[in-house]
Design a protein around this motif. Structure first.
Motif, short mmCIF file in Angstrom:
data_model
loop_
_atom_site.label_atom_id
_atom_site.label_comp_id
_atom_site.label_asym_id
_atom_site.label_seq_id
_atom_site.Cartn_x
_atom_site.Cartn_y
_atom_site.Cartn_z
N MET A 54 0.85 -1.19 0.00
CA MET A 54 0.00 0.00 0.00
C MET A 54 0.88 1.24 0.00
O MET A 54 1.74 1.40 0.85
N PHE A 55 0.70 2.12 -0.96
CA PHE A 55 1.50 3.32 -1.04
C PHE A 55 1.06 4.33 0.01
O PHE A 55 -0.12 4.45 0.33
N ASN A 56 2.02 5.08 0.52
CA ASN A 56 1.69 6.15 1.46
C ASN A 56 1.01 7.28 0.71
O ASN A 56 1.40 7.63 -0.40
N SER A 57 -0.01 7.83 1.28
CA SER A 57 -0.69 8.97 0.69
C SER A 57 -1.23 9.82 1.82
O SER A 57 -1.23 9.42 2.98
N VAL A 77 12.29 0.26 2.25
CA VAL A 77 11.52 1.09 1.33
C VAL A 77 10.63 2.03 2.13
O VAL A 77 9.93 1.61 3.06
N LYS A 78 10.66 3.31 1.76
CA LYS A 78 9.94 4.33 2.53
C LYS A 78 8.52 4.57 2.01
O LYS A 78 7.61 4.83 2.79
N GLU A 79 8.35 4.49 0.70
CA GLU A 79 7.09 4.94 0.10
C GLU A 79 5.94 3.95 0.22
O GLU A 79 4.78 4.32 0.06
N ILE A 80 6.24 2.68 0.44
CA ILE A 80 5.20 1.64 0.46
C ILE A 80 5.22 0.96 1.82
O ILE A 80 6.30 0.68 2.35
N GLY A 81 4.05 0.69 2.38
CA GLY A 81 4.02 0.08 3.71
C GLY A 81 2.81 -0.79 3.92
O GLY A 81 2.12 -1.20 2.98
N GLY A 82 2.55 -1.09 5.18
CA GLY A 82 1.41 -1.91 5.54
C GLY A 82 0.14 -1.08 5.62
O GLY A 82 0.14 0.13 5.38
N HIS A 83 -0.95 -1.74 6.00
CA HIS A 83 -2.25 -1.08 5.97
C HIS A 83 -3.23 -1.79 6.89
O HIS A 83 -3.08 -2.99 7.19
N GLY A 84 -4.22 -1.05 7.32
CA GLY A 84 -5.33 -1.66 8.02
C GLY A 84 -6.11 -2.55 7.06
O GLY A 84 -6.05 -2.38 5.84
N ILE A 85 -6.86 -3.49 7.61
CA ILE A 85 -7.61 -4.43 6.77
C ILE A 85 -8.79 -4.99 7.57
O ILE A 85 -8.75 -5.03 8.79
N GLY A 86 -9.81 -5.40 6.88
CA GLY A 86 -10.98 -5.97 7.57
C GLY A 86 -12.17 -6.06 6.65
O GLY A 86 -12.29 -6.99 5.85
N GLU A 87 -13.05 -5.07 6.71
CA GLU A 87 -14.20 -5.05 5.82
C GLU A 87 -13.87 -4.38 4.50
O GLU A 87 -14.67 -4.39 3.56
N LYS A 88 -12.69 -3.79 4.42
CA LYS A 88 -12.13 -3.28 3.18
C LYS A 88 -10.74 -3.89 3.01
O LYS A 88 -10.08 -4.25 3.99
N PHE A 89 -10.29 -3.97 1.77
CA PHE A 89 -8.97 -4.52 1.48
C PHE A 89 -7.88 -3.64 2.07
O PHE A 89 -6.94 -4.13 2.71
N HIS A 90 -8.00 -2.33 1.87
CA HIS A 90 -7.03 -1.39 2.43
C HIS A 90 -7.77 -0.35 3.26
O HIS A 90 -8.64 0.36 2.76
N GLY A 131 -8.22 -4.06 19.22
CA GLY A 131 -9.21 -4.06 18.15
C GLY A 131 -8.66 -3.55 16.83
O GLY A 131 -9.30 -3.72 15.79
N LEU A 132 -7.49 -2.94 16.85
CA LEU A 132 -6.87 -2.45 15.62
C LEU A 132 -6.22 -3.61 14.87
O LEU A 132 -5.50 -4.42 15.46
N ILE A 133 -6.47 -3.72 13.58
CA ILE A 133 -5.90 -4.79 12.75
C ILE A 133 -5.16 -4.16 11.57
O ILE A 133 -5.71 -3.29 10.88
N PHE A 134 -3.93 -4.61 11.34
CA PHE A 134 -3.14 -4.08 10.23
C PHE A 134 -2.06 -5.08 9.83
O PHE A 134 -1.81 -6.06 10.54
N THR A 135 -1.43 -4.82 8.70
CA THR A 135 -0.37 -5.70 8.22
C THR A 135 1.00 -5.16 8.60
O THR A 135 1.21 -3.95 8.65
N VAL A 136 1.93 -6.08 8.84
CA VAL A 136 3.34 -5.74 9.02
C VAL A 136 4.05 -6.38 7.84
O VAL A 136 4.11 -7.62 7.74
N LYS A 161 2.67 -10.25 7.53
CA LYS A 161 1.76 -10.83 8.51
C LYS A 161 0.67 -9.82 8.83
O LYS A 161 0.92 -8.61 8.81
N THR A 162 -0.51 -10.32 9.12
CA THR A 162 -1.60 -9.47 9.60
C THR A 162 -1.76 -9.69 11.09
O THR A 162 -1.78 -10.84 11.55
#
Length: 303
Positions: free
Chosen positions: A1-4, A217-230, A250-255, A289-290
């Motif tokens: 997931m790109f940083n924005s 890599v700085k520009e791309i990272g992990g993201h929250g996930i659940g009822e949406k892909f990102h 309760g927070l869920i995200f990818t590493v 990993k999520t």
């Protein structure tokens, strides 16, 4: 997931409830027995200027169970495809196997038709950092290192993970990169605990990569996930301890840090609009990993 640039957190306490009202999370319990004490603690961090997650990012028990169910399929896919990641196979053939197995298990490949992407997985070989598009023209060769990233939609819930594979006789240098990348992910996961910060994860990753002579890599990272892909939050890996979003149960995200053998710079393939390469042509490695932040630490949902 790109940083924005996006709103990563909100006024968590804006919708105040009476202590005897039903909790906003959908648990069916009274607010005072559910999220009241957690929100008071969050409020104390917010008062000190820390970034806090919006309520919408915290998963309730029904959502967590749904994500666990999706994650089981996601793990099964990576367990399954490992037997086929061998010299001579094309990345298109691997993608087709992933598609068929996902459907067999009752899921849907989350990447398929996502924002125009036409494949069921991302397969990144050697100097491809991420989002490698499976192709009949890419055949795995002796000495390659390969990242296979699968994402699953199952009964309305998403899951995501990736693993590295070594093809045949891989050089000592590449094997070390794959090993250290895995260690970086594991060290990042160890930092996931309630009332810590996303910056703790990033610093653990970056410190270990630099210690071994690699870059992150700085520009791309992990993201929250659940009822949406990102979903929010975006998870970077060159951050500082004690900064970034507060980690709340309760927070869920990818590493999923991307570790480069050479410099951290990346380039996007302008022909397909997806494939990201290292700018210097040197290899890159990634494991994903999520994780779920729990009351006492974290639960690894995919690996």
């Amino acid at each position: 997931m790109f940083n924005s640039s996006f709103l990563r957190w909100g006024d968590f306490m804006s919708d105040k409830l009476g202590r005897n009202e039903e909790c906003w999370c959908g648990s069916g319990q009274k607010y005072k027995k559910c999220h009241a004490s957690i929100e008071e603690k969050i409020k104390s961090y917010a008062a000190k200027g820390y970034a806090i997650p919006d309520r919408s990012l915290l998963k309730n028990q029904k959502q967590i169970e749904g994500i666990r169910g999706s994650s089981k399929i996601n793990i099964a896919l990576l367990d399954y495809i490992g037997d086929f990641v061998v010299e001579g196979v094309t990345t298109e053939e691997l993608d087709r196997l992933i598609y068929n197995k996902t459907k067999e298990l009752g899921g849907i490949p989350a990447t398929l038709n996502y924002e125009g992407y036409q494949k069921s997985s991302c397969i990144s070989v050697n100097d491809i950092v991420c989002h490698g598009v499976p192709s009949r023209g890419v055949r795995l060769r002796n000495g390659d290192i390969v990242n296979i990233d699968v994402s699953t939609l199952y009964k309305g819930f998403y899951s995501d993970s990736s693993r590295m594979f070594c093809i045949g006789e891989v050089s000592v240098e590449k094997r070390k990169l794959v090993t250290v990348a895995k260690e970086c992910t594991e060290l990042g996961v160890q930092e996931v605990k309630p009332w810590g910060f996303l910056g703790d994860v990033g610093q653990a990753v970056n410190d270990h990569a630099k210690k071994n002579g690699y870059t992150v890599v700085k520009e791309i990272g992990g993201h929250g996930i659940g009822e949406k892909f990102h979903e929010d939050p975006w998870v970077g890996y060159v951050s500082k301890r004690g900064t970034g979003m507060l980690l709340v149960p309760g927070l869920i995200f990818t590493v999923e840090p991307m570790i480069n053998m050479g410099k951290a710079g990346i380039v996007l393939d302008q022909n397909d609009g997806w494939t990201v390469y290292t700018a210097d042509g040197k290899p890159s490695a990634q494991w994903e990993k999520t994780v779920l932040v729990t009351d006492t630490g974290c639960e690894i949902l995919t690996y």
